[in-house]
Design a protein around this motif. Structure first.
Motif, mmCIF file in Angstrom:
data_model
loop_
_atom_site.group_PDB
_atom_site.id
_atom_site.type_symbol
_atom_site.label_atom_id
_atom_site.label_comp_id
_atom_site.label_asym_id
_atom_site.label_seq_id
_atom_site.Cartn_x
_atom_site.Cartn_y
_atom_site.Cartn_z
ATOM 1 N N LYS A 8 0.810 -1.089 -0.094
ATOM 2 C CA LYS A 8 0.005 -0.065 0.013
ATOM 3 C C LYS A 8 0.807 1.246 0.155
ATOM 4 N N ARG A 32 -17.875 6.831 9.262
ATOM 5 C CA ARG A 32 -17.684 5.900 8.251
ATOM 6 C C ARG A 32 -18.755 6.313 7.237
ATOM 7 N N GLU A 90 -11.037 3.075 -0.604
ATOM 8 C CA GLU A 90 -10.125 2.722 0.484
ATOM 9 C C GLU A 90 -9.878 3.572 1.476
ATOM 10 N N PRO A 91 -10.840 4.135 1.978
ATOM 11 C CA PRO A 91 -10.701 5.530 3.297
ATOM 12 C C PRO A 91 -10.430 4.445 4.539
ATOM 13 N N ILE A 92 -9.639 5.355 5.378
ATOM 14 C CA ILE A 92 -9.514 4.558 6.792
ATOM 15 C C ILE A 92 -9.971 5.373 7.765
ATOM 16 N N THR A 119 2.123 -0.162 4.964
ATOM 17 C CA THR A 119 2.081 1.112 4.000
ATOM 18 C C THR A 119 3.552 1.614 3.902
ATOM 19 N N VAL A 153 -8.797 9.943 10.155
ATOM 20 C CA VAL A 153 -9.402 9.585 9.053
ATOM 21 C C VAL A 153 -8.394 9.846 7.883
ATOM 22 N N GLN A 154 -8.376 9.070 7.069
ATOM 23 C CA GLN A 154 -7.571 9.058 5.708
ATOM 24 C C GLN A 154 -8.192 9.034 4.630
ATOM 25 N N GLN A 164 -10.292 5.301 11.778
ATOM 26 C CA GLN A 164 -9.732 4.529 12.700
ATOM 27 C C GLN A 164 -9.904 5.180 14.299
ATOM 28 N N HIS A 194 -5.105 13.305 5.483
ATOM 29 C CA HIS A 194 -5.131 12.738 6.856
ATOM 30 C C HIS A 194 -5.719 13.875 7.597
ATOM 31 N N GLN A 233 -7.651 6.176 17.386
ATOM 32 C CA GLN A 233 -6.214 6.328 18.025
ATOM 33 C C GLN A 233 -6.245 6.671 19.289
#
Lengths: 616, 304
Positions: free
Chosen positions: A121, A236, A246-248, A501, A259-260, A250, A131, A252
């Motif tokens: 990735k 989401r 392909e978003p992220i 990544t 959020v990416q 998550q 990001h 933390q």
């Protein structure tokens, strides 16, 4: 000379084959592509959608390949300009039940995919994108929860005929109630003890007539984690509405969400949608006889009309909206059509059927953040971000008949406001407001430049090092060069398998590994030379060199590995990317530099029975 | 390569040299401070690419008239690329506001390279985490070396590491190169690298202390340094080769990372010869310290 075991050659060949196979997908450059899927998750992409996509693009005469995947229709093209153009065409021709996202589609051949080999990735710094790091204001969630409980308590105390004079929520999100008598307080305390489990109740019965209801640690933790979970879900949903492949999204740490969004360039738009905490609340208009403590005055959102009083109790909130669609009313003014869920519908029905002729207010609730400056103990001004709530009336309309699950909201300023409101209602509300604490946007051109610079510096670095060791160590230099190249192949293979990544600092880590991995061979070869100078036979010298250098290499690499692991666990962003490639590189280099070169040297010299000279 | 240099004869000069350098470094860090990057200060950064040479003064005026006071504008890498920095963290949306202001003010098509925004709490957190990571790394190193070698070796290695880190930070303070997260990563990598060198030298000293007929610790250390010098120089050279390739070709974002490592490798090489070995000598290491532990020939371990 001891024979070098056949199994060792086999192991090396096996690892080499495995490395080549799994690093192979990285050589196939991905296609710029556009993916189209239905916005409703219950609908999966079908040939009908694929045909619509094909029709839309046909007229433009562009070189494309349309594929039907599991969840989406993929349109591959050959350039980034075409990719943008296709996205534009599709968003114009397809109606708004689809989500269109830019994508980089891998071109890995089927047989490689079959054995689970996929490319690494690429990080946002290499492919472009945004990001965001957001901090969830969980205190606000606590306060909101206590607000709801307090409203409930007011009603229950009235039913139980427990008289209190004042009730409020303080800074620490505790409910404070003042009672007229100790007796009333005792009754209240007993009632709360029996009916509410979430509080740390005061044990001592003091003379104080005020009661303080503080949430227990367990409850606070639960509310906070619920708030973050709901925010994650909402984010989401919103990200899906934005159309990103392909978003992220998550969690933390304790209170933050990452959020990416690869490929997104319009950050203002993305931020606007992600960070919006707008939702709706439905209240009845306050009547003349409504006590002052149970009504509040709100201004109109469009500034027209005098502020009006609404009752504090909420009929229902935005979380009970099942779907929302922006449209226009008969006069061409923007409106939002709302369908409530079952529970919301019956609540709305109950509240409105007894109040026909009265007015129903729709409140637009938005949580905003601002930066205020406070002086710390040293007198320095420090910026602090705090969130606050803005509540404004969108509409205040007379109830003509009992409302059910469907109705519409008018009084919006513009079509963009109606579609934004509809989106926010659809995607759900955030349980607690969030502030953007970090944002990093990389444009696509910088991403491409970063890849180019990274690869170029790696190639040159590798060439310089290989050139030097070939010149300096001759035949042994060939062994070391092969080992170095093998090391990079293995490193890339492992990164691909872990689907780690790759970032620009990650490439720097690979480059640094190249420089440092030679060290093991330098140690071994210097040792061999020393042993030769002492008059040992070449084969013995080789043996002794490998044996003696091993522990040194081990110690030196383990300590570097410790540093890399610490970087990995403490670092964020760029530091992490660097640490990943560095740690993998250290491990693979131990294998290639020691076992790999040994096997090669044995192949060359091992069969000669009477070896007099070696080229080192 | 065989050498026969009496390194330790020059140890007083080395100590003086290092002391002066550390003194300069510490005073520069104290007086001038570091040029902290956005990661640590918080604030907003925008990098834009103009089709032709960018006119910095016009950009400055546009920003000033748009209400962005205190914006630092400078070329970045090439003359068509512009870096705008706004310290302070008033709002997270300044970056996109700047982009739209400049795009509307210019007739050229401006390409957005990157926007970064770091909030106030993040900056100080990253700094604290970085410091913690460095201390933990040092502690683990000491433990590992004490376990594998002997506590004097651990002490010597840490003295050398602290020496290296202070001087690299000092150089960054003197030349006012920007210190961001990648530089922090580089500093930790310097710790790893320098330790690597120190361990190779220490390993040889230990071996020679056990096996050599020489009785004088000073002679043994000198011999060990000479034996490992060839390897030390070659490894430093190959590492420097790749670092220079990163520095010149890796792009602007990697430049300071490579720079910190280049200084780190140079100083780390010097310190493993002069500082770590010197410290061992000054702590009074003798053959007796190694006699009790690991009596069997630890160096003749079987091959992997």
């Amino acid at each position: 000379m001891k024979r070098y075991g056949t199994w060792k050659y086999l192991l090396i060949l096996l690892v080499l084959g495995f490395g080549v196979l799994y690093s192979l997908p990285n050589l196939y450059a991905p296609d710029p592509a556009v993916q189209v899927s239905y916005s409703s998750s219950s609908q999966t992409a079908d040939t009908f959608l694929a045909n619509r996509v094909e029709e839309a693009i046909e007229s433009e005469n562009l070189e494309v390949k349309i594929e039907l995947e599991n969840d989406y229709v993929l349109v591959r093209t050959d350039s980034y300009q075409n990719q943008l153009r296709i996205k534009e065409i599709l968003s114009r021709y397809l109606i708004n039940d689809v989500v269109i996202a830019l994508n980089l589609a891998p071109t890995t051949p089927g047989w490689l995919q079959g054995i689970g080999a996929n490319p690494m990735k690429l990080g946002l710094d290499l492919r472009g994108g945004v990001h965001f790091l957001m901090q969830v204001d969980t205190d606000r969630a606590l306060k909101n929860r206590q607000d709801g409980t307090l409203q409930d308590l007011r009603i229950r105390f009235r039913e139980e005929k427990i008289r209190y004079s004042q009730a409020e929520i303080d800074e620490d999100s505790s409910i404070i109630m003042n009672f007229n008598s100790l007796n009333a307080k005792q009754k209240a305390l007993a009632f709360v003890r029996d009916n509410y489990t979430q509080f740390n109740l005061p044990t001592s019965s003091s003379d104080d007539t005020s009661l303080r209801l503080t949430l227990s640690e367990l409850e606070i933790e639960q509310i906070e984690s619920d708030a973050i979970d709901q925010n994650l879900t909402t984010l989401r949903n919103r990200v899906n509405e934005l159309g990103v492949s392909e978003p992220i999204v998550q969690r933390q740490g304790k209170k933050r969400i990452v959020v990416q969004l690869p490929g997104i360039q319009d950050t203002a738009e993305a931020k606007n949608i992600l960070g919006k905490t707008a939702t709706l609340e439905f209240h009845l208009e306050a009547q003349m006889d409504t006590p002052r403590s149970r009504k509040t005055s709100y201004p109109y959102r469009n500034g027209l009309g005098a502020p009006a009083f609404l009752q504090d109790s909420i009929i229902l909130g935005g979380d009970q909206v099942a779907t929302a669609q922006a449209s226009f009313d008969e006069n061409g003014l923007p409106q939002v059509n709302i369908t409530l869920d079952g529970e919301g519908g019956s609540k709305m029905h109950r509240a409105t059927r007894g109040n026909i002729g009265k007015r129903l207010g729709v409140l637009f609730v938005e949580q905003k953040t601002r930066t205020v400056y406070e002086r710390d103990s040293d007198g320095n001004q420090i910026p602090i971000q705090e969130s606050y709530e803005v509540k404004e009336i969108i509409s205040l309309a007379t109830i003509r008949a009992a409302l059910g699950t469907t109705f519409r909201i008018t009084g919006l300023d513009s079509p963009s406001e109606s579609s934004e409101l509809a989106l926010l209602l659809r995607a759900g509300a955030l349980a607690a407001p969030m502030t953007f604490v970090e944002e990093r946007t990389v444009g696509p051109s910088l991403g491409a430049d970063n890849i180019k610079a990274g690869i170029f510096s790696m190639e040159l670095g590798l060439a310089l090092v290989l050139g030097f060791i070939l010149f300096y160590y001759r035949v042994f230099g060939i062994a070391a060069s092969l080992a170095l190249t093998f090391n990079i192949v293995l490193l890339v293979a492992i990164m691909s398998i872990l689907s780690a990544t790759l970032t620009l600092p990650g490439i720097a880590g690979i480059v640094l590994t190249v420089g440092m991995a030679v060290d093991a061979n330098v140690l071994i070869f210097s040792r061999i030379r020393e042993e030769l100078e002492r008059g040992r036979q070449p084969m013995d010298a080789i043996d002794a060199g490998y044996n003696r250098a091993f522990l040194t290499i081990w110690d030196a690499n383990i300590t570097t590995l410790i540093v890399a692991v610490i970087l990995l666990s403490y670092g964020t962003g760029p530091v992490k990317g660097f640490a990943i490639t560095l740690s993998i590189g250290i491990i693979t280099s131990m294998f290639t530099a020691i076992m790999g070169t040994r096997a090669f040297v044995n192949l060359i010299y091992g069969s000669k029975t009477n070896l007099k000279r070696i080229s080192i | 390569m065989t050498f026969n240099i009496d390194f330790l004869a020059k140890r007083k000069i080395a100590i003086l040299f290092s002391s002066i350098f550390i003194l300069i470094s510490i005073s520069s860090i104290a007086l001038k401070g570091l040029n902290w990057g956005l990661d640590f200060t918080g604030g907003t950064l925008v990098e834009l690419s103009y089709p032709e040479e960018a006119n910095i003064s016009i950009i400055r005026e546009t920003l000033l008239s748009g209400g962005f006071e205190g914006a630092q504008v400078a070329n970045f890498g090439t003359s068509s690329e512009v870096l705008i920095k706004l310290p302070g963290t008033v709002s997270d949306s300044l970056g996109s506001e700047i982009v739209s202001l400049l795009s509307s003010a210019s007739s050229d098509r401006i390409d957005l390279r990157r926007i970064e925004y770091v909030g106030p709490q993040i900056g100080s957190e990253l700094r604290d985490d970085g410091g913690t990571a460095m201390l933990i790394a040092l502690a683990f190193m000491m433990l590992y070396i004490a376990f594998r070698f002997q506590s004097m070796f651990a002490g010597a290695a840490v003295v050398a590491l602290i020496h290296d880190v202070i001087i690299v930070i000092g150089i960054f303070s003197i030349i006012q190169a920007e210190s961001d997260l990648t530089v922090l990563a580089a500093l930790l990598a310097v710790i790893g690298y320098s330790l690597n060198d120190t361990i190779v030298v220490s390993d040889r000293i230990r071996e020679n202390l056990r096996s050599s007929e020489l009785e004088n610790t000073k002679d043994i250390i000198n011999m060990s340094l000479n034996q490992t010098l060839g390897r030390t120089l070659i490894t430093s050279l190959t590492t420097l080769l790749v670092l220079f390739s990163l520095y010149f070709l890796g792009g602007e974002l990697i430049k300071n990372f490579a720079l910190a490592l280049i200084f780190g490798v140079l100083i780390g090489t010097y310190s493993s010869i002069y500082i770590a070995a010197n410290a061992l000598l000054m702590m009074g290491l003798t053959k007796d310290h190694l006699r009790v532990e690991e009596p069997e020939g630890a160096d003749d371990n079987p091959l992997p």
